[in-house]
Design a protein around this motif. Structure first.
Motif, PDB file in Angstrom:
ATOM      1  N   ARG A 132      -0.056  -2.942  -6.380  1.00  0.00           N
ATOM      2  CA  ARG A 132       0.917  -3.994  -6.507  1.00  0.00           C
ATOM      3  C   ARG A 132       2.319  -3.469  -6.829  1.00  0.00           C
ATOM      4  O   ARG A 132       2.240  -2.641  -7.412  1.00  0.00           O
ATOM      5  CB  ARG A 132       0.382  -5.001  -7.368  1.00  0.00           C
ATOM      6  N   LEU A 176     -13.615   0.839  -4.095  1.00  0.00           N
ATOM      7  CA  LEU A 176     -12.334   0.664  -4.088  1.00  0.00           C
ATOM      8  C   LEU A 176     -11.890   0.779  -5.363  1.00  0.00           C
ATOM      9  O   LEU A 176     -12.023  -0.170  -6.343  1.00  0.00           O
ATOM     10  CB  LEU A 176     -11.864  -0.615  -3.429  1.00  0.00           C
ATOM     11  N   CYS A 210     -10.815 -10.297  -0.724  1.00  0.00           N
ATOM     12  CA  CYS A 210     -11.580  -9.886   0.600  1.00  0.00           C
ATOM     13  C   CYS A 210     -12.055 -11.176   1.218  1.00  0.00           C
ATOM     14  O   CYS A 210     -13.128 -11.676   0.676  1.00  0.00           O
ATOM     15  CB  CYS A 210     -12.424  -9.007   0.268  1.00  0.00           C
ATOM     16  N   THR A 250      -6.350  -0.836  -6.248  1.00  0.00           N
ATOM     17  CA  THR A 250      -5.322  -1.218  -5.296  1.00  0.00           C
ATOM     18  C   THR A 250      -4.012  -1.331  -5.891  1.00  0.00           C
ATOM     19  O   THR A 250      -3.640  -1.032  -6.897  1.00  0.00           O
ATOM     20  CB  THR A 250      -5.877  -2.828  -4.805  1.00  0.00           C
ATOM     21  N   GLY A 299     -11.741  -7.779  -5.073  1.00  0.00           N
ATOM     22  CA  GLY A 299     -10.603  -7.958  -5.619  1.00  0.00           C
ATOM     23  C   GLY A 299     -10.553  -9.416  -5.914  1.00  0.00           C
ATOM     24  O   GLY A 299     -11.555 -10.005  -6.159  1.00  0.00           O
ATOM     25  N   HIS A 301       1.118 -14.793   5.615  1.00  0.00           N
ATOM     26  CA  HIS A 301      -0.053 -14.472   4.996  1.00  0.00           C
ATOM     27  C   HIS A 301      -0.825 -15.612   4.894  1.00  0.00           C
ATOM     28  O   HIS A 301      -2.100 -15.542   5.301  1.00  0.00           O
ATOM     29  CB  HIS A 301       0.309 -13.836   3.874  1.00  0.00           C
ATOM     30  N   ARG A 356      -4.443 -15.803   6.784  1.00  0.00           N
ATOM     31  CA  ARG A 356      -5.557 -16.029   5.778  1.00  0.00           C
ATOM     32  C   ARG A 356      -6.550 -17.010   6.173  1.00  0.00           C
ATOM     33  O   ARG A 356      -7.777 -16.766   6.042  1.00  0.00           O
ATOM     34  CB  ARG A 356      -5.217 -16.009   4.286  1.00  0.00           C
ATOM     35  N   HIS A 358      -5.004 -11.847  -2.396  1.00  0.00           N
ATOM     36  CA  HIS A 358      -5.390 -11.147  -1.430  1.00  0.00           C
ATOM     37  C   HIS A 358      -6.887 -10.712  -1.472  1.00  0.00           C
ATOM     38  O   HIS A 358      -7.256  -9.809  -0.949  1.00  0.00           O
ATOM     39  CB  HIS A 358      -4.472  -9.673  -1.787  1.00  0.00           C
ATOM     40  N   TYR A 410       0.887  -1.264   0.047  1.00  0.00           N
ATOM     41  CA  TYR A 410       0.013  -0.024   0.136  1.00  0.00           C
ATOM     42  C   TYR A 410       0.869   1.336   0.017  1.00  0.00           C
ATOM     43  O   TYR A 410       1.959   1.231   0.535  1.00  0.00           O
ATOM     44  CB  TYR A 410      -0.878   0.001   1.249  1.00  0.00           C
TER      45      TYR A 410
END
Ligand code: HEM
Length: 489
Positions: free
Chosen positions: A375, A370, A437, A373, A431, A151, A155, A435, A121
């Motif tokens: 990357r 949104l 949601c 995003t 998304g 992750h 997740r 990643h 981000y």
């Protein structure tokens, strides 16, 4: 010495201050701030289309023809505070923009979490508050859910708490929160977005802790709100700055969360909510990691859901026919409950809300809250250091994929609304891939439950004629949509 220095500065071994990477033509914006303000406050479609007009071809060697090697990437460059480098407060970041027609960029990452790009981000202040990588120091970038094997573990734990199977047991908690919220708005002129943020925050707490463990809701709320005010601040940690206040609030939040964790531990952890799932002993996350990720989930859950609800309120208020059809669907569910019996909503009731669900989907598309995003390319792309941005908004508003992709007017009539399943990779409000949601089922549940009570018991009207979209950076209706809400006679 050189390699140690490069390591300390988190620069690649091949870094050379004199080596200039080839960049497409275009402006870098203002010194220091670049085009950061434009990207966060302007309509992303207008902003990016200007950039795309000057686009160049970029070969992405790993993608292969099916993923669209050589697709057009625009010449957007902007400066943004970055925690990748400790050399300066800000580091130059170059952003690549994906062509709306190419579908998802760099599929490998989106679908498997693999090699070419990773999620990063923009904004050092935001990154400073998001969860850290396992064992990372304070300078490492934060993520909603950090990358790599850590992750994958997180997740799994988060999905376990927010899967449809887990969420079906949360209907009563979400319903109680919705009923209480509506009661508090009755007869008032409210700023819809601000109030929906409060509702989304309360639902997040219920789904993270269950209803028993939240003994300090108000303090949690105040500390979280102070933290949030610092998300987009300049990362200057001096007394009196927003960033400094946010850091203090984060520490206060962590203390409160460790008290909640200790109290849950005394009672014995159950994996029925997010806290239980993260505390699962076998996975052995530290209390700090648990708090860290809870804060990340609240961040991900709040403004997103609040923006979508605000748009739904607007669209339905502007389309009486659609509102009537949605109300009729909800009335039908209400009538199906025999008098005297338990009148609470059940999971089966939620599944019956077909039209309302479609209106929710159409709102996700039209509002595209949104817009994009981030990357970051990490290998095999021509321009090292570029941010690669899937532009959800452009894809959702492309006439190639949606026959009537208007964005500022209500969804079309009930019968047209989202009847045809969109083509793969053209509808991505949550998304896609590694990643995507994990909170989409919860978001849908909280919207459907709220609109059940809203349409069957209340009426609302818009109090401002001014329309338009505000990018903050989530897309919301102008001025947060002031509305007047009251019980039906
Ligand atoms: C309508 C509401 C929502 C929308 C539109 C939305 C949208 C998204 C999108 C597009 C992403 C992917 C971001 C990226 O690829 O960079 C994402 C990630 C995420 N969302 Fe949501 N979200 C919503 C609600 C929620 C809720 C209610 C929760 C919590 C329960 C949540 C938790 C998360 C988390 C933890 C991630 C990071 C996932 C990862 O990195 O693996 N979201 N969301």
């Amino acid at each position: 010495f050189r390699s140690k220095l490069l390591q300390a500065l988190k620069l690649s071994p091949s870094f050379s201050p004199l080596r200039r990477l080839p960049l497409p033509p275009g402006s870098m914006g203002w010194p220091y701030i670049g085009e950061t303000f434009q990207i966060y406050s302007k309509n992303p479609i207008a902003f990016f289309s200007h950039k795309q007009k000057r686009s160049v071809s970029l070969s992405l060697s790993r993608c292969g023809p099916s993923a669209g090697a050589g697709r057009r990437i625009a010449d957007l460059k902007f400066m943004t505070p970055s925690s990748h480098s400790s050399r300066h407060l800000c580091r130059q970041v170059r952003a690549g923009v994906q062509d709306a027609h190419a579908g998802m960029p760099l599929r490998d990452d989106f679908q498997s979490g693999g090699g070419q790009v990773r999620l990063v981000y923009a904004g050092q202040a935001l990154q400073a508050h998001l969860p850290r990588q396992q064992g990372a120091d304070d300078r490492a970038p934060g993520h909603l859910l950090p990358a790599g094997p850590y992750h994958n573990l997180l997740r799994r734990l988060v999905l376990r708490a927010f899967s449809a199977e887990a969420i079906r047991h949360k209907v009563a908690g979400v319903e109680a929160t919705a009923v209480e919220a509506l009661r508090s708005w009755d007869g008032r002129l409210i700023n819809a977005y601000q109030e929906m943020k409060s509702y989304a925050f309360n639902v997040a707490l219920v789904s993270i802790f269950g209803r028993e463990d939240i003994f300090c809701t108000e303090e949690l709320k105040q500390s979280y709100y102070a933290l949030e005010r610092g998300y987009n601040s300049m990362p200057i940690n001096l007394p009196g700055t927003l960033f400094h206040d946010a850091m203090r609030s984060r520490r206060r939040l962590e203390r409160m969360l460790s008290e909640i964790i200790a109290s849950r531990r005394q009672r014995g952890a159950e994996a029925t909510d997010l806290l239980g799932s993260l505390m699962d002993n076998e996975k052995s996350l530290s209390d700090e990691q648990i708090s860290d990720n809870i804060i990340g989930v609240i961040f991900a859950a709040r403004d997103t859901t609040a923006s979508v609800i605000t748009w739904l309120l607007k669209y339905l208020a502007e389309d009486p026919k659609l509102l009537e059809a949605v109300t009729e669907e909800q009335e039908e569910i209400r009538r199906s409950k025999r008098e005297g019996e338990d009148e609470c909503l059940t999971w089966d009731d939620i599944r019956k809300m077909q039209l309302t669900s479609r209106v929710f989907q159409e709102t996700l598309r039209a509002a595209s809250i949104l817009s994009f995003t981030f990357r970051e390319a990490v290998e095999d792309v021509e321009y090292e250091g570029w941010k690669v941005m899937p532009l959800f908004r452009n894809i959702h508003h492309s006439p190639d994929f949606f026959p009537n992709p208007r964005s500022s007017t209500p969804p079309d009539s009930a019968s047209l609304c989202f009847q045809v399943t969109p083509k793969p990779n053209t509808f991505m409000p949550f998304g896609n891939g590694a990643h995507s949601c994990p909170g989409n089922e919860l978001a849908k549940l909280e919207v459907l439950v709220l609109f059940h009570h809203l349409t069957t018991k209340y009426r609302w009207s818009l109090t401002e004629s001014k329309s338009g979209v505000q990018f903050s950076p989530f897309a919301i209706p102008m001025n947060g949509l002031p509305i007047r809400l009251s019980l039906k006679a």
